[in-house]
Design a protein around this motif. Sequence first.
Motif: not given
Length: 480
Positions: A159-179
């Motif tokens: 339940g802690r595994f995280l996906f981040a889908l970033d549209d290119g601006r780099g906001d959620v890419a910085a959240l330490g996701a697993d994928v």
Amino acid sequence: MLAAMPPTSPTPVNRDEAPPRAAVRKSVRERGDACPGALRLHAADDGRLARLRLPAGLLTPRQAEALADAAERLGDGHLDLTSRGNVQLRGLGQSCGAELAERLYKAGLLPSETHERVRNIVASPLAGLDELPSADVQLWARELDGLLCASARAAALSGRFLFALDDGRGDVAALGADVTLLARRDGSVVVRTGANRSGLRVTPENAPRAALLAAETFLTLAEASGSGAWRVRELPAEHGRGLEAAVRAGLADAGIATEYVAEASEPEPGPGSEPGSGAGSGAGSEASKPDPEGEPPLPGPVLSPDGTVALSVHARLGRLSVAQWRLLATAANGPLRVTPWRGVIVPGVAPAAAGAVLDRLRTAGLITNPGSPWHGVGACTGRPGCAKALADVRSDAAAAVSRGSGGLPVYWSGCARRCGHPQGRWVDVVATGEGRYDISVQGDARSITTTTGPELELKPELELELADAVAAARTTPLTR
């Protein structure tokens, strides 16, 4: 009682090492994942807690009203926003689990009973709602969610595994996701695992399937390692190093073409090339800029391409009353977007009405502009809701919030676990017991630490010492 500083103001000092954190993570997990969900409720000191996953933070008005009804009738009348864009209900009764589940099923919020805790998907909240060109991460989120729920293998994810889908601006890419799926200006998408700066380039059409295969590959390596790892960063070093190659092999077996990218950043346009031309896209031939580092959405109005206005608002300490929640839902012309920064995007507001709506939300206690002293201030539940907390951090944070705004985010934690803390650099205010707090700046090469003295009789001047120490730490310069 509010923790107080000694009468003499402390001076922050640089330390060569970060302050002690919670217990060091064991290399082998000895118990199952007890992360709460909508069906697996957590027993807290203030009642039972339900955590509802919202892929990309999306909620239709009908679903938002269903959550408001559940919080009002079954819980404590509030909704908590999490650092993954999910929603929590607290104060639930011992026997309300079946009724809560039925309400969520009817609202379309539980598409898979076996996968409800693994639908941890964050996406760039302003994608398509501001003037920046963006990939359709909302479409990716819907496709990935469907793939997750259809995969028997994916049900084994933590339940802690995280996906981040970033549209290119780099906001959620910085959240330490697993994928992470990171869109690029040339129209491709880079799949990254864990903290890797490198990645595998795929087409947008294959991106959601590639993300699922990367997660399933992680599961295979975690099982082979015997570590019981829940997150990519928990894999033993030898397995972690092999994850990217294993993902590439798995994608090839699935018929998904990939190209290795040494660093998942934007290519610098070469002579005669334009963004989107694909020029210079071969592996090893790119001159790259650093990864984009987009900021979270600031509170306030955002002009949308269709001529409407999206309103970005934040919740004080991540908590909304049912009345505040309903104000947001009724103002939206389309699905709400809950953000990983404990905010909500309200789309589709008519420009002529935007100012009045923001005024109503501000009057109701929401954060509607970045100049608010509450902006950037977060806290865990603390006492009395959490048995592990050593202080009523929400009350202490509220007492200190008027001493300044701006600068680094600040997060108040009731214990060294630091549940829900932000990523990047932040001011870390941690209760240590006996009326004391440790105050440090996390995310630096070094940590800047100030520690409070013993608990003293509460006096106005001592209350200001703690508040001033936090305010000063928020403006601490970066150390290298």
